[in-house]
Every structure is written in structure tokens, then in C-alpha cells.
Design a protein around this motif. Structure first.
Motif, PDB file in Angstrom:
ATOM      1  N   GLN A  13       0.794  -1.230  -0.100  1.00  0.00           N
ATOM      2  CA  GLN A  13      -0.032  -0.058   0.025  1.00  0.00           C
ATOM      3  C   GLN A  13       0.770   1.353   0.020  1.00  0.00           C
ATOM      4  O   GLN A  13       0.570   2.265  -0.892  1.00  0.00           O
ATOM      5  N   ALA A  14       2.032   1.187   0.940  1.00  0.00           N
ATOM      6  CA  ALA A  14       2.901   2.448   0.769  1.00  0.00           C
ATOM      7  C   ALA A  14       3.286   2.723  -0.478  1.00  0.00           C
ATOM      8  O   ALA A  14       3.621   3.746  -0.635  1.00  0.00           O
ATOM      9  N   PHE A  15       3.828   1.579  -1.165  1.00  0.00           N
ATOM     10  CA  PHE A  15       4.696   1.516  -2.563  1.00  0.00           C
ATOM     11  C   PHE A  15       3.593   2.097  -3.398  1.00  0.00           C
ATOM     12  O   PHE A  15       3.935   2.955  -4.295  1.00  0.00           O
ATOM     13  N   ALA A  16       2.248   1.656  -3.562  1.00  0.00           N
ATOM     14  CA  ALA A  16       1.444   1.901  -4.593  1.00  0.00           C
ATOM     15  C   ALA A  16       1.200   3.450  -4.478  1.00  0.00           C
ATOM     16  O   ALA A  16       1.268   4.383  -5.354  1.00  0.00           O
ATOM     17  N   SER A  17       1.061   3.879  -3.214  1.00  0.00           N
ATOM     18  CA  SER A  17       0.730   5.406  -2.905  1.00  0.00           C
ATOM     19  C   SER A  17       2.008   6.363  -3.503  1.00  0.00           C
ATOM     20  O   SER A  17       1.832   7.302  -4.001  1.00  0.00           O
ATOM     21  N   ASN A  18       3.194   5.738  -3.139  1.00  0.00           N
ATOM     22  CA  ASN A  18       4.306   6.419  -3.425  1.00  0.00           C
ATOM     23  C   ASN A  18       4.617   6.777  -5.009  1.00  0.00           C
ATOM     24  O   ASN A  18       4.789   7.787  -5.407  1.00  0.00           O
ATOM     25  N   ASP A  34       1.722   6.634  -7.064  1.00  0.00           N
ATOM     26  CA  ASP A  34       0.568   6.951  -7.554  1.00  0.00           C
ATOM     27  C   ASP A  34      -0.206   5.959  -8.436  1.00  0.00           C
ATOM     28  O   ASP A  34      -1.049   6.340  -9.457  1.00  0.00           O
ATOM     29  N   ALA A  35      -0.047   4.564  -7.854  1.00  0.00           N
ATOM     30  CA  ALA A  35      -0.829   3.546  -8.622  1.00  0.00           C
ATOM     31  C   ALA A  35      -1.893   3.181  -7.589  1.00  0.00           C
ATOM     32  O   ALA A  35      -1.791   3.380  -6.437  1.00  0.00           O
ATOM     33  N   LYS A  36      -2.896   2.531  -8.247  1.00  0.00           N
ATOM     34  CA  LYS A  36      -3.932   1.838  -7.393  1.00  0.00           C
ATOM     35  C   LYS A  36      -3.407   0.647  -6.721  1.00  0.00           C
ATOM     36  O   LYS A  36      -3.920   0.456  -5.599  1.00  0.00           O
ATOM     37  N   TYR A  37      -2.615  -0.300  -7.453  1.00  0.00           N
ATOM     38  CA  TYR A  37      -2.459  -1.728  -6.711  1.00  0.00           C
ATOM     39  C   TYR A  37      -0.971  -1.888  -6.822  1.00  0.00           C
ATOM     40  O   TYR A  37      -0.329  -1.374  -7.727  1.00  0.00           O
ATOM     41  N   ALA A  38      -0.440  -2.532  -5.744  1.00  0.00           N
ATOM     42  CA  ALA A  38       1.065  -3.121  -5.980  1.00  0.00           C
ATOM     43  C   ALA A  38       0.875  -4.731  -5.268  1.00  0.00           C
ATOM     44  O   ALA A  38       0.273  -4.647  -4.359  1.00  0.00           O
ATOM     45  N   VAL A  39       1.616  -5.465  -5.705  1.00  0.00           N
ATOM     46  CA  VAL A  39       1.768  -6.719  -5.404  1.00  0.00           C
ATOM     47  C   VAL A  39       3.170  -7.188  -5.395  1.00  0.00           C
ATOM     48  O   VAL A  39       4.053  -6.982  -6.287  1.00  0.00           O
ATOM     49  N   ALA A  40       3.654  -7.396  -4.186  1.00  0.00           N
ATOM     50  CA  ALA A  40       5.146  -7.665  -3.944  1.00  0.00           C
ATOM     51  C   ALA A  40       5.402  -9.254  -4.328  1.00  0.00           C
ATOM     52  O   ALA A  40       4.736 -10.031  -3.991  1.00  0.00           O
ATOM     53  N   PHE A  41       6.663  -9.399  -4.799  1.00  0.00           N
ATOM     54  CA  PHE A  41       7.214 -10.632  -5.128  1.00  0.00           C
ATOM     55  C   PHE A  41       8.436 -11.040  -4.262  1.00  0.00           C
ATOM     56  O   PHE A  41       9.105  -9.924  -3.928  1.00  0.00           O
ATOM     57  N   ILE A  87       8.231  -5.938  -7.127  1.00  0.00           N
ATOM     58  CA  ILE A  87       6.940  -5.572  -7.013  1.00  0.00           C
ATOM     59  C   ILE A  87       6.510  -5.167  -8.433  1.00  0.00           C
ATOM     60  O   ILE A  87       7.066  -4.507  -9.388  1.00  0.00           O
ATOM     61  N   ILE A  88       5.127  -5.577  -8.477  1.00  0.00           N
ATOM     62  CA  ILE A  88       4.231  -4.931  -9.911  1.00  0.00           C
ATOM     63  C   ILE A  88       3.215  -4.011  -9.398  1.00  0.00           C
ATOM     64  O   ILE A  88       2.646  -4.133  -8.400  1.00  0.00           O
ATOM     65  N   THR A  89       3.292  -2.893  -9.943  1.00  0.00           N
ATOM     66  CA  THR A  89       2.184  -1.880  -9.692  1.00  0.00           C
ATOM     67  C   THR A  89       1.168  -1.801 -10.979  1.00  0.00           C
ATOM     68  O   THR A  89       1.728  -2.026 -12.119  1.00  0.00           O
ATOM     69  N   THR A  90       0.161  -1.774 -10.643  1.00  0.00           N
ATOM     70  CA  THR A  90      -0.898  -1.531 -11.835  1.00  0.00           C
ATOM     71  C   THR A  90      -2.248  -0.642 -11.290  1.00  0.00           C
ATOM     72  O   THR A  90      -2.435  -0.725 -10.361  1.00  0.00           O
ATOM     73  N   ASN A  91      -2.837  -0.084 -12.509  1.00  0.00           N
ATOM     74  CA  ASN A  91      -4.194   0.180 -12.101  1.00  0.00           C
ATOM     75  C   ASN A  91      -5.386  -0.448 -12.323  1.00  0.00           C
ATOM     76  O   ASN A  91      -6.436  -0.291 -12.496  1.00  0.00           O
ATOM     77  N   ASN A  92      -4.985  -1.733 -12.906  1.00  0.00           N
ATOM     78  CA  ASN A  92      -5.983  -2.617 -13.334  1.00  0.00           C
ATOM     79  C   ASN A  92      -6.430  -3.815 -12.384  1.00  0.00           C
ATOM     80  O   ASN A  92      -5.568  -4.562 -12.032  1.00  0.00           O
ATOM     81  N   ARG A  93      -7.609  -3.923 -11.984  1.00  0.00           N
ATOM     82  CA  ARG A  93      -8.082  -4.828 -11.065  1.00  0.00           C
ATOM     83  C   ARG A  93      -7.872  -6.285 -11.541  1.00  0.00           C
ATOM     84  O   ARG A  93      -7.455  -7.042 -10.614  1.00  0.00           O
ATOM     85  N   ARG A  94      -8.152  -6.427 -12.732  1.00  0.00           N
ATOM     86  CA  ARG A  94      -7.938  -7.879 -13.258  1.00  0.00           C
ATOM     87  C   ARG A  94      -6.759  -8.414 -13.100  1.00  0.00           C
ATOM     88  O   ARG A  94      -6.223  -9.462 -12.759  1.00  0.00           O
ATOM     89  N   GLY A 110      11.722  -2.926   3.361  1.00  0.00           N
ATOM     90  CA  GLY A 110      11.177  -2.331   2.294  1.00  0.00           C
ATOM     91  C   GLY A 110      10.572  -1.116   2.591  1.00  0.00           C
ATOM     92  O   GLY A 110      10.731   0.059   2.156  1.00  0.00           O
ATOM     93  N   LYS A 111       9.615  -1.340   3.727  1.00  0.00           N
ATOM     94  CA  LYS A 111       8.688  -0.159   4.198  1.00  0.00           C
ATOM     95  C   LYS A 111       9.549   0.935   4.895  1.00  0.00           C
ATOM     96  O   LYS A 111       9.249   1.959   4.464  1.00  0.00           O
ATOM     97  N   SER A 112      10.712   0.483   5.539  1.00  0.00           N
ATOM     98  CA  SER A 112      11.584   1.632   6.161  1.00  0.00           C
ATOM     99  C   SER A 112      12.319   2.091   4.942  1.00  0.00           C
ATOM    100  O   SER A 112      12.533   3.547   5.096  1.00  0.00           O
ATOM    101  N   GLN A 113      12.910   1.239   4.106  1.00  0.00           N
ATOM    102  CA  GLN A 113      13.783   2.098   3.164  1.00  0.00           C
ATOM    103  C   GLN A 113      13.027   2.992   2.094  1.00  0.00           C
ATOM    104  O   GLN A 113      13.486   3.964   1.663  1.00  0.00           O
ATOM    105  N   LEU A 114      11.813   2.495   1.914  1.00  0.00           N
ATOM    106  CA  LEU A 114      10.999   3.680   1.017  1.00  0.00           C
ATOM    107  C   LEU A 114      10.880   5.094   1.658  1.00  0.00           C
ATOM    108  O   LEU A 114      10.726   5.880   0.663  1.00  0.00           O
TER     109      LEU A 114
END
Length: 391
Positions: free
Chosen positions: A47-52, A54-61, A199-206, A254-258
Motif C-alpha cells: 500500500q505504501a509503495f502504490a501510494s508512492n 500514484d498507482a492503485k495496486y501493488a503486488v510484492a514478489f 513488486i508490480i504496480t498496476t491500475n487494473n483490478r484484473r 522495504g517499508k523502512s527504506q521507502l
């Protein structure tokens, strides 16, 4: 000081992480918590990365390569599909296509930015083309508007490889919010680190839902997606996914580094400015070109050598710098030069501009924990390696 005298007692790598006490403390908190993985900190980091960016979603890998693989799956790439990418990148940008049974198609680069050339992309499109994977080489965004226009015309998916480009902008838009999917890497030499991670960011819910399920064996617990439902414990594996999950330990780092990414990017820009000023009058060196419409986050500082002005060849220059404890590198060997790709049938000569670039580049050290003294050591060493004297 003698021309060949070493100015450094310690080796200076081309890249290095910067982990401080605050980072360590955040990791310790997770180590002392109930969840080391599949816990709440991963979601908080996403959530923090997506906000940083300006994306709707982020999925960490678990790493950037896994993230690219997930993006190729979400894009529907499968056996027989072609995906256009650049040869001037790490192998992962093309390997992820192979993982899905697709075929990497290499398009040549722009001579100024070293990014994939949209005009070359157009030449490579066929009825089998499914996606484009542009790479933001060194941290400078590719020509995203033109690439997205091409994708729209031919109904293609754009998976932006922004492993180098956390903190970069394209026409005042943040990288991570522009393409269909964007991958960022958290390897230790990148802008921020989780040890390994991506991480992948996207604005596409699918795409978001496909990525979430793909990174966890293809399993879902979503009651709305289940075919059978024996009770609240029930889950279903609906396709062959992978265990590509990021741990909460990684996510805490990552959250701290961000929180420091702007500081890190600004330091990189400062050191690039010092390099550019020092090399602007060196006939032997061509410094990186940055377009006015982009703001690079400067993962790499790459000089191109002017062969006609050199008193030494690239290999000798490289070796001289290594002897001075300057950790130079070369980014990159064109992907299709690698023996595995040669065995697949790729031949040299596919992308002449990329090949010419590879023959003439050296990567100099660049990372935020450097000091101005470190930068000066690199500058002085390069001058001496070129048989030049700097006042």
C-alpha cells in the motif's frame, strides 16, 4: 602524485545498499512478531509503495524476476506468443517471456537514450505479438507515450521493466502509474532494497487479482471464486502458480527504506552532476544524455567511450580502473549474445545500435552511500587510466 599511483586503499563497488539502524529496528520488530511471512507487513508495504508511485495496486514478489514472470502470466502470454523487448537489459527481462512459453523479440535502441526505440518496435510487430516490455535503462524512462500508443493500436499489453527507475518521472508522471503493469526491483544495488524482492504496480483490478493468485501457487480463498466450498477452511488451486511470496521480514526492510527513496535519488543526482561536470571536456568520454521530458532516478552511470580519441582500448581501461580499486562494470551484454539464447537460434547482428553501444560502455560506481571523496577518486582514476592529467 604519480600517474599510476593508487588513490584508494579499499575497493569501491559500482553499487551498494544503505541499511541504517531504523531499517534494522523495523526488521527486528517483525522477527519478534507472530508473522514472519504472509502477514500484515507485506500488505502495508504494498500500500505504501502504490501510494508512492500514484498507482492503485501493488503486488510484492520474492524478487524482480518473479514479479516479471507474474506480469507475463497476468498479461496472458502463452506458448506461441511474441513479446518485444530490448537486448540492453539483464536477462530477466527476456527470460520472463520464455517462462510462459513465449518468444522474446529484440528491438534496437535509441542512440541517445539507449532505451528501446518505438520505431524499431513497430518493425517487429506481427500477428503473434502479445506484449511489449520496455526497460527504463539506467533509470531514464523509455518513450512511454509512443509505446503505449503502439500498444493501443495493436491491442498489446505494456509491462514496463522499471527495475532501474524507482523515483523517476516521465512528463511529470511517476513511473509506476503509467503502463499497464510496472515492475520494480529491490536487489541491494537498486535504489531501495529488501535483500531480494520485487513488486508490480498496476491500475487494473484484473491484473492485480491475477498477480495475487499467481504468486501463491494459483490458490484462492476468495469465496466468490470457489467452485466448491466445504467450509471456511476451504481453498482451491485454480491454475499452476508459484511460491513467489515476499516475506514480512523483507517487507519491513522495504517499508523502512521507502521512506528514504527521495533522499537516495537526490544523492544519486548530485553525484551524477559531479561526474558530468568532471567529464564534459574529456574527448574520450560521452556522458549520458537525459531528455527534458524525463527525470531519471539514476540507477547506473554509464559512460560511452569515443574510440577515435582513446589511447587505450576498453578492456585495458577497465582493467586499469579495477587495479585502482574502482569497481567498474559493463551494463549490459546484449541478451541474445548469451549462450542459452544462441542455442535458441538468436544470432548476433539483430540490433546493431545496441551491439555498438555494448562494445563501448563502462559503468562507473554510483550509489547514495558514496561520498564526494569517493566520486573524486573515480574521476581521478578515470583521468589517469586515460593517460590524462586533471588539474
Amino acid at each position: 602524485m604519480a600517474k599510476n599511483q593508487r588513490i584508494r586503499a579499499e575497493y569501491l563497488p559500482y553499487g551498494r545498499q544503505w541499511v541504517d539502524e531504523a531499517d534494522v529496528n523495523e526488521v527486528i520488530k517483525v522477527l519478534q512478531s507472530d508473522y514472519l511471512t504472509t502477514g500484515p507487513v507485506v500488505t502495508e508495504f504494498e500500500q505504501a509503495f502504490a501510494s508512492n508511485v500514484d498507482a492503485k495496486y501493488a503486488v510484492a514478489f520474492s524478487n524482480g524476476t518473479a514479479a516479471l514472470h507474474g506480469a507475463c502470466f497476468a498479461a496472458g502470454i502463452e506458448k506461441g506468443d511474441e513479446v518485444i523487448t530490448t537486448p540492453m537489459t539483464f536477462a530477466a527481462s527476456a527470460n520472463c517471456i520464455l517462462y510462459q512459453g513465449g518468444k522474446p523479440i529484440f528491438a534496437d535502441i535509441n542512440n541517445q537514450t539507449y532505451n528501446i526505440d518505438p520505431n524499431e518496435i513497430k518493425k517487429k510487430i506481427t500477428s503473434k505479438t502479445k506484449a511489449i516490455i520496455p526497460v527504463d535503462f539506467t533509470g531514464q524512462p523509455a518513450n512511454l507515450d509512443e509505446i503505449l500508443d503502439i500498444a493501443k493500436k495493436y491491442n498489446l499489453v505494456v509491462i514496463e521493466d522499471a527495475a532501474h527507475a524507482i523515483g523517476a518521472t516521465y512528463k511529470n508522471r511517476k513511473v509506476g502509474s503509467i503502463s499497464d503493469m510496472t515492475m520494480f526491483s529491490f536487489h541491494p544495488v537498486k535504489h531501495i532494497t529488501t535483500g531480494e524482492g520485487g513488486i508490480i504496480t498496476t491500475n487494473n483490478r484484473r491484473y492485480y487479482e491475477a498477480l495475487i493468485q499467481f504468486r501463491s501457487h494459483g490458490i484462492t480463498r476468495n469465496r466468490n471464486k470457489l467452485i466448491d466450498d466445504d467450509g471456511p477452511w476451504y481453498y482451491d488451486m485454480q491454475f499452476l502458480g508459484y511460491n513467489y511470496r515476499m516475506t514480512d521480514i523483507q517487507a519491513a526492510l522495504g517499508k523502512s527504506q521507502l521512506k528514504k527513496v527521495d533522499k537516495f535519488v537526490n544523492l544519486r543526482k548530485k553525484f551524477v552532476s559531479l561526474y558530468n561536470n568532471a567529464f564534459k571536456n574529456l574527448d574520450e568520454v560521452i556522458t549520458p544524455h537525459q531528455l527534458n521530458e524525463t527525470s531519471s532516478s539514476w540507477h547506473l552511470y554509464i559512460i560511452k567511450l569515443n574510440k577515435s580519441k582513446l589511447a587505450v582500448n576498453r578492456k585495458e581501461l577497465f582493467e586499469r580502473l579495477i587495479k585502482e580499486n574502482i569497481g567498474v562494470n559493463v551494463h549490459y551484454i546484449p541478451v541474445y549474445y548469451l549462450s542459452y539464447y544462441q542455442e535458441l537460434g538468436y544470432k548476433r547482428g539483430l540490433c546493431p545500435k545496441a551491439e555498438e553501444l555494448y562494445e563501448n560502455i563502462i559503468t562507473l560506481p554510483l550509489f547514495p552511500k558514496m561520498t564526494e571523496s569517493d566520486v573524486n577518486d573515480v574521476i581521478q582514476a578515470l583521468y589517469r587510466a586515460l593517460n590524462r592529467y586533471r588539474k
